[in-house]
Design a protein around this motif. Structure first.
Motif, PDB file in Angstrom:
ATOM      1  N   GLU A 155      85.441  33.293  22.396  1.00 36.03           N
ATOM      2  CA  GLU A 155      86.302  32.154  22.724  1.00 36.03           C
ATOM      3  C   GLU A 155      87.441  32.563  23.651  1.00 36.03           C
ATOM      4  O   GLU A 155      88.108  33.570  23.413  1.00 36.03           O
ATOM      5  N   ALA A 156      87.647  31.768  24.675  1.00 33.94           N
ATOM      6  CA  ALA A 156      88.675  31.920  25.715  1.00 33.94           C
ATOM      7  C   ALA A 156      88.279  32.902  26.806  1.00 33.94           C
ATOM      8  O   ALA A 156      88.893  32.918  27.869  1.00 33.94           O
ATOM      9  N   ASP A 157      87.248  33.733  26.579  1.00 34.46           N
ATOM     10  CA  ASP A 157      86.862  34.689  27.626  1.00 34.46           C
ATOM     11  C   ASP A 157      86.372  34.004  28.903  1.00 34.46           C
ATOM     12  O   ASP A 157      86.799  34.385  30.004  1.00 34.46           O
ATOM     13  N   PRO A 158      85.473  33.009  28.838  1.00 40.06           N
ATOM     14  CA  PRO A 158      85.054  32.370  30.098  1.00 40.06           C
ATOM     15  C   PRO A 158      86.228  31.772  30.869  1.00 40.06           C
ATOM     16  O   PRO A 158      86.316  31.911  32.092  1.00 40.06           O
ATOM     17  N   GLN A 159      87.138  31.128  30.136  1.00 35.04           N
ATOM     18  CA  GLN A 159      88.259  30.456  30.802  1.00 35.04           C
ATOM     19  C   GLN A 159      89.251  31.446  31.414  1.00 35.04           C
ATOM     20  O   GLN A 159      90.006  31.096  32.323  1.00 35.04           O
ATOM     21  N   SER A 160      89.232  32.682  30.930  1.00 35.08           N
ATOM     22  CA  SER A 160      90.138  33.675  31.503  1.00 35.08           C
ATOM     23  C   SER A 160      89.782  34.004  32.947  1.00 35.08           C
ATOM     24  O   SER A 160      90.640  34.443  33.720  1.00 35.08           O
ATOM     25  N   TRP A 161      88.517  33.805  33.332  1.00 38.57           N
ATOM     26  CA  TRP A 161      88.117  34.076  34.709  1.00 38.57           C
ATOM     27  C   TRP A 161      88.845  33.182  35.711  1.00 38.57           C
ATOM     28  O   TRP A 161      88.987  33.540  36.884  1.00 38.57           O
ATOM     29  N   VAL A 162      89.305  32.003  35.264  1.00 37.65           N
ATOM     30  CA  VAL A 162      89.914  31.069  36.204  1.00 37.65           C
ATOM     31  C   VAL A 162      91.390  31.362  36.437  1.00 37.65           C
ATOM     32  O   VAL A 162      91.981  30.848  37.388  1.00 37.65           O
ATOM     33  N   VAL A 163      91.998  32.201  35.589  1.00 35.41           N
ATOM     34  CA  VAL A 163      93.444  32.436  35.685  1.00 35.41           C
ATOM     35  C   VAL A 163      93.863  32.893  37.081  1.00 35.41           C
ATOM     36  O   VAL A 163      94.785  32.321  37.677  1.00 35.41           O
ATOM     37  N   PRO A 164      93.240  33.919  37.693  1.00 35.59           N
ATOM     38  CA  PRO A 164      93.688  34.338  39.026  1.00 35.59           C
ATOM     39  C   PRO A 164      93.311  33.362  40.129  1.00 35.59           C
ATOM     40  O   PRO A 164      93.720  33.553  41.282  1.00 35.59           O
ATOM     41  N   ARG A 165      92.553  32.319  39.788  1.00 34.89           N
ATOM     42  CA  ARG A 165      92.164  31.328  40.781  1.00 34.89           C
ATOM     43  C   ARG A 165      93.102  30.122  40.788  1.00 34.89           C
ATOM     44  O   ARG A 165      92.896  29.190  41.576  1.00 34.89           O
ATOM     45  N   LEU A 166      94.080  30.140  39.904  1.00 34.44           N
ATOM     46  CA  LEU A 166      95.145  29.135  39.903  1.00 34.44           C
ATOM     47  C   LEU A 166      96.439  29.828  40.309  1.00 34.44           C
ATOM     48  O   LEU A 166      96.493  31.048  40.448  1.00 34.44           O
ATOM     49  N   HIS A 167      97.488  29.048  40.465  1.00 33.39           N
ATOM     50  CA  HIS A 167      98.771  29.636  40.791  1.00 33.39           C
ATOM     51  C   HIS A 167      99.870  28.702  40.320  1.00 33.39           C
ATOM     52  O   HIS A 167      99.621  27.541  39.974  1.00 33.39           O
ATOM     53  N   GLY A 168     101.082  29.212  40.273  1.00 35.37           N
ATOM     54  CA  GLY A 168     102.242  28.405  39.968  1.00 35.37           C
ATOM     55  C   GLY A 168     102.220  27.807  38.572  1.00 35.37           C
ATOM     56  O   GLY A 168     101.812  28.441  37.596  1.00 35.37           O
ATOM     57  N   ALA A 169     102.649  26.543  38.476  1.00 31.24           N
ATOM     58  CA  ALA A 169     102.812  25.889  37.177  1.00 31.24           C
ATOM     59  C   ALA A 169     101.490  25.745  36.432  1.00 31.24           C
ATOM     60  O   ALA A 169     101.438  25.901  35.203  1.00 31.24           O
ATOM     61  N   ALA A 170     100.407  25.450  37.153  1.00 37.94           N
ATOM     62  CA  ALA A 170      99.112  25.288  36.492  1.00 37.94           C
ATOM     63  C   ALA A 170      98.666  26.603  35.857  1.00 37.94           C
ATOM     64  O   ALA A 170      98.156  26.628  34.727  1.00 37.94           O
ATOM     65  N   GLN A 171      98.854  27.700  36.552  1.00 36.96           N
ATOM     66  CA  GLN A 171      98.475  29.006  36.024  1.00 36.96           C
ATOM     67  C   GLN A 171      99.318  29.356  34.801  1.00 36.96           C
ATOM     68  O   GLN A 171      98.794  29.845  33.788  1.00 36.96           O
ATOM     69  N   ALA A 172     100.611  29.092  34.868  1.00 37.23           N
ATOM     70  CA  ALA A 172     101.499  29.415  33.749  1.00 37.23           C
ATOM     71  C   ALA A 172     101.136  28.609  32.507  1.00 37.23           C
ATOM     72  O   ALA A 172     101.116  29.149  31.391  1.00 37.23           O
ATOM     73  N   ALA A 173     100.842  27.323  32.687  1.00 37.57           N
ATOM     74  CA  ALA A 173     100.487  26.480  31.540  1.00 37.57           C
ATOM     75  C   ALA A 173      99.156  26.910  30.935  1.00 37.57           C
ATOM     76  O   ALA A 173      98.986  26.925  29.713  1.00 37.57           O
ATOM     77  N   LEU A 174      98.187  27.253  31.792  1.00 41.14           N
ATOM     78  CA  LEU A 174      96.905  27.712  31.273  1.00 41.14           C
ATOM     79  C   LEU A 174      97.077  29.009  30.482  1.00 41.14           C
ATOM     80  O   LEU A 174      96.453  29.196  29.431  1.00 41.14           O
ATOM     81  N   MET A 175      97.945  29.894  30.951  1.00 41.41           N
ATOM     82  CA  MET A 175      98.184  31.134  30.232  1.00 41.41           C
ATOM     83  C   MET A 175      98.856  30.882  28.890  1.00 41.41           C
ATOM     84  O   MET A 175      98.631  31.644  27.933  1.00 41.41           O
ATOM     85  N   ALA A 176      99.653  29.832  28.788  1.00 38.99           N
ATOM     86  CA  ALA A 176     100.254  29.498  27.493  1.00 38.99           C
ATOM     87  C   ALA A 176      99.174  29.122  26.485  1.00 38.99           C
ATOM     88  O   ALA A 176      99.237  29.500  25.310  1.00 38.99           O
ATOM     89  N   VAL A 177      98.163  28.373  26.954  1.00 38.53           N
ATOM     90  CA  VAL A 177      97.033  28.029  26.086  1.00 38.53           C
ATOM     91  C   VAL A 177      96.256  29.290  25.722  1.00 38.53           C
ATOM     92  O   VAL A 177      95.920  29.522  24.546  1.00 38.53           O
TER      93      VAL A 177
END
Length: 340
Positions: free
Chosen positions: A149-171
């Motif tokens: 769980e959460a491993d697939p979604q971790s691949w998208v982290v470096p493909r976002l930036h700014g506020a969206a990336q920060a919020a996703l990392m909080a999840v």
């Protein structure tokens, strides 16, 4: 050159057709040896069927924990990537054909917040009518995802930036236990499996999992491993986080009714609270922020959400149809070996 160590992993599964037969045979060879038949060509059967879905799962799993005895260099071997690209294209074409016109994103997000009074999904069924063998099967089916769980979604982290990336990392921080290994969601799921008398080993039930269960996990990996599908991955993740809290409450109650102990309900009880918070983070922190920066991704987010909903519905239909007939939803019932 000898096999490059990959560390302990699950054993390779039994093939389900000519495609996976060739692929499994290839993965047991040395990548430099040039031996073994290279799978190729479009799948001879529907993209929804067992052979291509398992083949795609095997290709993706090389990016996660791989398999015992498989050389680590196969992960980026051009032969594997070529096969994967063909399987992905067939899978995407099947998804788009079945979805048809993708509903607007706002309509889909609104619908996720509506709890129908006469709901009939797996959580409703297991709470009202489920037997212990059925809830154990449900956990086995879902283990292919929840033990990573959460491993697939971790691949998208470096493909976002700014506020969206920060919020996703909080999840994601919550998904990985807020820095505490004993609180990671994958570990909580493993402990729940053990409480219900299931094997908690990563990938243990792969041979038992039918194509609809594989497709759910394959979708996440497909979106996650391609930057072009980053919006679709956000849509998929949003669908999970926004809709899971009520279902988790029902599943926790069903497990308690069927004799689960504290470890057998902790995973779903954790999601009742956590996903209520994650719903707001995904809707406003991730999606709104991402669209403010990249409004052209709206259709991709909508497609990812629609595709995720479709595959969850297909798996639910598969399981409920068989359970209502008194049949196993697995390729082989628990406690029996899966057919070769």
């Amino acid at each position: 050159m000898g096999v490059t160590a990959t560390g302990p992993g699950p054993r390779l599964p039994q093939p389900r057709g000519p495609l996976t037969s060739d692929l499994v045979a290839l993965l047991t060879t040395d990548p430099d040896a040039g031996a073994g038949e290279v799978p190729g060509g479009a799948p001879a059967t529907s993209a929804w069927s067992e052979d291509p879905q398992l083949a795609l799962y095997l290709c993706y799993e090389l990016h996660y924990r791989s398999f015992a005895g498989v050389d680590a260099r196969w992960e980026w071997d051009p032969r594997i990537l070529g096969l994967r690209a063909q399987l992905e294209q067939s899978f995407l074409e099947a998804l788009r054909a079945e979805i048809g016109a993708v509903p607007p994103l706002e309509d889909q997000l609104r619908d996720l917040l509506i709890e129908p009074p006469d709901g009939d999904g797996p959580s409703h069924f297991l709470l009202r009518h489920g037997e212990r063998w059925q809830v154990r099967e449900y956990l086995a089916l879902r283990s292919l995802y929840h033990l990573k769980e959460a491993d697939p979604q971790s691949w998208v982290v470096p493909r976002l930036h700014g506020a969206a990336q920060a919020a996703l990392m909080a999840v994601q921080y919550d998904e990985y236990g807020a820095g505490r290994a004993e609180r990671t969601h994958s570990r909580l799921f493993a402990e729940m499996m053990a409480d219900l008398g299931l094997d908690r080993g990563y990938g243990h039930y792969l041979d038992h999992a039918p194509a609809p269960a594989l497709a759910v996990v394959n979708l996440m990996s497909l979106f996650a491993l391609h930057r072009v599908h980053r919006g679709a991955l956000v849509g998929q993740f949003a669908g999970v986080e926004i809709s899971s809290s009520p279902g988790s409450a029902r599943l926790a109650a069903a497990l308690e009714r069927l004799g689960a102990g504290p470890a057998g309900t902790r995973f779903y009880l954790e999601h009742v609270e956590a996903d209520a918070v994650h719903e707001q983070l995904m809707r406003h922190g991730v999606i709104d922020a991402l669209l403010a920066d990249e409004p052209e991704l709206q259709d991709d987010i909508a497609f990812g959400l629609a595709a995720s909903t479709l595959l969850d519905d297909r798996l639910a239909h598969h399981a409920l149809t068989r359970w209502k007939q008194g049949r196993s939803a697995l390729l082989a019932p628990l406690g029996t070996p899966a057919a070769a």
